[in-house]
Design a protein around this motif. Structure first.
Motif, PDB file in Angstrom:
ATOM      1  N   THR A 107       0.824  -1.194   0.000  1.00  0.00           N
ATOM      2  CA  THR A 107       0.000   0.000   0.000  1.00  0.00           C
ATOM      3  C   THR A 107       0.868   1.259   0.000  1.00  0.00           C
ATOM      4  N   LYS A 109       1.086   5.087   0.958  1.00  0.00           N
ATOM      5  CA  LYS A 109       0.390   5.892   1.962  1.00  0.00           C
ATOM      6  C   LYS A 109       0.863   7.344   1.938  1.00  0.00           C
ATOM      7  N   THR A 136      -2.533   0.519  -5.016  1.00  0.00           N
ATOM      8  CA  THR A 136      -3.276   0.608  -3.760  1.00  0.00           C
ATOM      9  C   THR A 136      -2.811   1.862  -3.033  1.00  0.00           C
ATOM     10  N   SER A 138      -3.625   4.868   0.018  1.00  0.00           N
ATOM     11  CA  SER A 138      -4.369   5.265   1.211  1.00  0.00           C
ATOM     12  C   SER A 138      -3.845   6.612   1.675  1.00  0.00           C
TER      13      SER A 138
END
Length: 302
Positions: A107, A109, A136, A138
Motif C-alpha cells: 500500500t 500511503k 493501492t 491510502s
C-alpha cells in the motif's frame, strides 16, 4: 544495482514539515501579513519546494515533489504544515501525483497534517492523484484549526490512464479527512473505492474518470462559501437539460463551537475528464480564492 534501487524505492518513507509565520502586522482588514517560512524539513523521496514569486500577494506557496514524479507500493509520505496567525499558506503541485502499479501488493500511503491558527488560512489545492492499474493508495488528512482560522482542502482522483484503457482498475483507493475546531471534531469524510463481490469500479463509475471533493470552512470563507453554494446548488430552469458529463452536489456547513459559529461549504463532483473537472468545478473554486491566495495554482494546466 538495479534490484537494490527498486527495494530501496519501495521502502522510502519521506517526511516534510513547514512552519509559516509573520513578523509584521496586517496593513488592511481581510488581508494576510507578509509570510515567511521559519522552518523547513524534508527527506527522501519527498522535497518541499517554496518558490520566491509564486504568489501575487503575501501568501506562501509550497510545492511537494516526489522523486520519480510519483509514488510506488510501500512508499509512505508524511507532511505537516503549521500556519501561524495572520498568514496564508497554499499547498499545491507542479503536476498530478502518480500512484504506480505494485507487483508486491504493498500500500502506498500519504498523510497530511495541518494546524491553522487565528486569522490564518491553509489552502491545500494539489493536482489530482492518478491511480494506475493494480495500485493501492491510502491517504489521511488531519486538520486542527481555531474558530478564527480557515481551511480549504481539495481532493480529486483520476481512475487511471484512459489512453491505456485502465480506468478504475486500481486495487483500492482510501481517503479519510478529519477537521477539528478548537479541539472538537466537526467534520469527517471517509470513503473507500474498490471492487465488491457484486459490482466492480469499472461498472459503477461508467464513463466518469474523475471523482473529487472540496471542503471550505472558516469565518474568512463565509462570502466565498455562500457564492459557491449558490453557484453549484442552483436549480435548473424548466426544460433546461442537465449536463450528462458532470455530477455535482453541494452542502452548506455551519458549526457551533464554544459559542462561535463557523461557516463553510462541502462540494463533491464526478466528471468524464480532468479538463471537464477543472473547467466546471475546480477553476470556479480557484478563481473565488484568487484574491486571497494570490493566484490560481492550476492556471494553464487544464
Amino acid at each position: 544495482m538495479t534490484q537494490f534501487s527498486v527495494e530501496k524505492r519501495h521502502q522510502a518513507k519521506g517526511k516534510g514539515c513547514v512552519v509559516v509565520e509573520s513578523f509584521q502586522e496586517c496593513q488592511q482588514e481581510n488581508e494576510f501579513s507578509k509570510a515567511n517560512v521559519t522552518s523547513l524539513i524534508n527527506s527522501y523521496p519527498l522535497k518541499l519546494m517554496i518558490p520566491s514569486h509564486a504568489s501575487e500577494n503575501n501568501s506562501i506557496w509550497v510545492y511537494p515533489v516526489t522523486f520519480g514524479g510519483g509514488l510506488v507500493g510501500g512508499d509512505g509520505i508524511e507532511m505537516t504544515f503549521h500556519v501561524k496567525p495572520h498568514c496564508c499558506a497554499v499547498i499545491t503541485g507542479q503536476e498530478s501525483t502518480k500512484v504506480y502499479h505494485c507487483e508486491d501488493a504493498l500500500t502506498t500511503k500519504q498523510t497530511t497534517r495541518g494546524t491553522v491558527e487565528d486569522h490564518a488560512l491553509l489552502c491545500v489545492m494539489s493536482d489530482p492523484v492518478v491511480c494506475y492499474r493494480n495500485s493501492t493508495f491510502s491517504q489521511k488528512q488531519d486538520f486542527q484549526m481555531t474558530s478564527e482560522g480557515s481551511l480549504v482542502y481539495l481532493d480529486w482522483v483520476i481512475g487511471g490512464r484512459a489512453a491505456l484503457n485502465e480506468l478504475w482498475q486500481l486495487t483500492s483507493y482510501e481517503n479519510r479527512t478529519d477537521v477539528y475546531i478548537d479541539g472538537e471534531l466537526v467534520y469527517r469524510d471517509n470513503f473507500i473505492l474498490q471492487d465488491t463481490p457484486t459490482v466492480s469500479m469499472v461498472t459503477a463509475m461508467k464513463n466518469m474518470q474523475v471523482l473529487g471533493s472540496c471542503i471550505i470552512i472558516g469565518k474568512q470563507m463565509e462570502t466565498i462559501a455562500t457564492k459557491l453554494n449558490t453557484r453549484f446548488g442552483m436549480k435548473k430552469s424548466i426544460g433546461e437539460k442537465y449536463d450528462q458529463e458532470i455530477v455535482v452536489s453541494v452542502s452548506p456547513l455551519r458549526y457551533s463551537v464554544a459559542m462561535e459559529t463557523v461557516p463553510g461549504v462541502y462540494i463533491r463532483f464526478m466528471t468524464v475528464s480532468s479538463s471537464k473537472a477543472y473547467k466546471s468545478v475546480v477553476s470556479v473554486i480557484a478563481e473565488e480564492l484568487r484574491t486571497l491566495i494570490g493566484g490560481n495554482p492550476f492556471e494553464g494546466k487544464y
